[in-house]
Design a protein around this motif. Structure first.
Motif, PDB file in Angstrom:
ATOM      1  N   UNK A 190     -49.339  48.297 -41.450  1.00 17.36           N
ATOM      2  CA  UNK A 190     -50.298  48.836 -40.485  1.00 17.36           C
ATOM      3  C   UNK A 190     -49.766  50.115 -39.838  1.00 17.36           C
ATOM      4  N   UNK A 191     -48.831  50.778 -40.528  1.00 20.49           N
ATOM      5  CA  UNK A 191     -48.286  52.061 -40.058  1.00 20.49           C
ATOM      6  C   UNK A 191     -48.459  53.074 -41.180  1.00 20.49           C
ATOM      7  N   UNK A 192     -49.285  54.073 -40.953  1.00 19.40           N
ATOM      8  CA  UNK A 192     -49.577  55.069 -41.967  1.00 19.40           C
ATOM      9  C   UNK A 192     -49.010  56.437 -41.612  1.00 19.40           C
ATOM     10  N   UNK A 193     -49.117  57.358 -42.563  1.00 13.33           N
ATOM     11  CA  UNK A 193     -48.611  58.722 -42.401  1.00 13.33           C
ATOM     12  C   UNK A 193     -49.734  59.704 -42.695  1.00 13.33           C
ATOM     13  N   UNK A 194     -49.885  60.701 -41.850  1.00 13.00           N
ATOM     14  CA  UNK A 194     -50.832  61.793 -42.050  1.00 13.00           C
ATOM     15  C   UNK A 194     -50.080  63.120 -41.978  1.00 13.00           C
TER      16      UNK A 194
END
Length: 406
Positions: A255-259
């Motif tokens: 539940x931790x993404x990168x943009x």
């Protein structure tokens, strides 16, 4: 006037450490430096000690400690070696220990600060990457606060506090900052860490097999040390930040993404279960997240910090990274799911591989190839790894990575 907060600064001669001292300068009466530590820059530490009236310093290098002692005279206590830095981190008079040391060398001083009951403002990724479960268990047992300095984690921290959902890493909660009725991690749907993209994200034509250290060190946005800059080029730094966020905010890695956000204005976002997203925006300057951590739970005015002009920014861009082109993100998630020693081993192997690349003894893709192989060979672990076991895993991983590189 507010009571001065007494600061021990570990890693005082690096960019974070120097910016901590700039914050002290611009907020007179709020902070007093009572301890300084560095690796080997004796002359600079001695100058800092003289300027800020600090009588307690430590240097990891014994020869550097002797030079600093000679420069400061009999009025200062100069400690040396790892034990000296740990003793400094545990100074009884400290209110806050700011850790800006490089690498795994920071782990034991942070544990010493926690054991002494001091809040810790943390800039060193490796502490939570390699030993997050151990560190957070010790912090919970002692009831101290772990306050993030990385701009991305500071942004999430501020977003959660703004939503009245104080994150898990804040154990000692002031009366003025009431928690939401639900735990922060139960209100969070997703955390989004933003990334500048480093020198290569927007250049798909570049053949990674031919990348030189000189190319990889040309970061388009930030001036950082060589290891952190190479981690930015491989996007390993975002992987390490995923692991930090996992422990700071008690949110699982899936539940931790990168943009990728090249403007570096939105420093990260928290997406809540009702669909709302809160982001922290600001001019890209590390002094702001440093001040947030140092002054928390207060938020003092500081006219010396630069202001963001959104009308001048005009447009903001976001894009998800390709995990095939940047496999470090995938390797980090695999290590997190594997658990045990895996993230500690991953961190150590990465440090060895990055050093080899900088010394032109390894191709750029060899960094993640080496890390992936060492992680794949990680020995199993039952239960929460203790300090001695983590240090042994770190030693084994460095030795194994060296064997592969040889």
């Amino acid at each position: 006037m507010k009571t001065e907060k007494r600061i021990v600064l570990l890693g005082s001669t690096g960019s974070i450490g120097e910016n901590v001292l700039r914050i002290v300068d611009t907020l007179p009466g709020r902070f007093r430096v009572v301890g300084l530590a560095a690796s080997h820059h004796a002359e600079r530490v001695a100058a800092q000690a003289a300027e800020y009236g600090v009588a307690d310093i430590a240097l990891a290098d014994e020869q550097a400690a002797r030079r600093a002692a000679a420069a400061l005279g009999n009025g200062a206590r100069v400690r040396s070696g790892a034990a000296g830095i740990e003793a400094l981190a545990a100074l009884p008079e400290a209110d806050l220990v700011v850790c800006a040391m490089v690498g795994m060398a920071a782990l034991q001083p942070v544990l010493a600060a926690i054991e002494a009951g001091h809040d810790v403002a943390l800039a060193t990724k490796e502490v939570l990457v390699a030993a997050g479960e151990l560190v957070c268990a010790r912090a919970a047992a002692r009831g101290i606060n772990l306050l993030p300095i990385d701009s991305e984690h500071s942004a999430i921290f501020q977003a959660l506090c703004g939503a009245r959902a104080l994150p898990w890493c804040v154990r000692n909660r002031p009366e003025a900052a009431l928690a939401a009725p639900e735990a922060a991690e139960d209100l969070v749907q997703q955390l989004w860490l933003t990334a500048s993209g480093g020198p290569f994200f927007f250049h798909p034509e570049i053949d990674f097999a031919k990348v030189t250290p000189q190319q990889a060190l040309k970061h388009p946005k930030w001036r950082m040390g060589p290891k952190v800059t190479i981690d930015s080029a491989t996007m390993m730094n975002k992987g390490l930040e995923i692991l930090e966020a996992r422990w700071l905010f008690n949110v699982p890695v899936d539940r931790i993404g990168v943009l990728v956000h090249p403007e570096s204005i939105v420093h990260s976002l928290a997406e809540f279960t009702d669909g709302a997203q809160l982001a922290q925006l600001g001019y890209p300057d590390m002094r702001l997240p440093i001040q947030v951590a140092m002054a928390w739970p207060e938020r003092p005015a500081n006219a010396t910090l630069p202001r963001l002009r959104l009308a001048e920014a005009r447009t903001l861009h976001f894009e998800e990274p390709d995990p095939e082109r940047f496999p470090c993100l995938r390797i980090v998630r695999e290590a997190a799911f594997k658990g045990g020693f895996a993230t500690c081993v991953m961190n150590a192997a990465n440090e060895v591989a990055v050093s080899a690349f900088l010394a032109e003894k390894l191709r750029f893709p060899g960094i993640w190839e080496t890390v992936a192989q060492v992680v794949g060979e990680t020995p199993p672990c039952i239960g929460v790894p203790g300090l001695d076991a983590l240090l042994e895993a770190d030693r084994w991983a460095r030795e194994r990575a060296g064997e592969l590189l040889a």
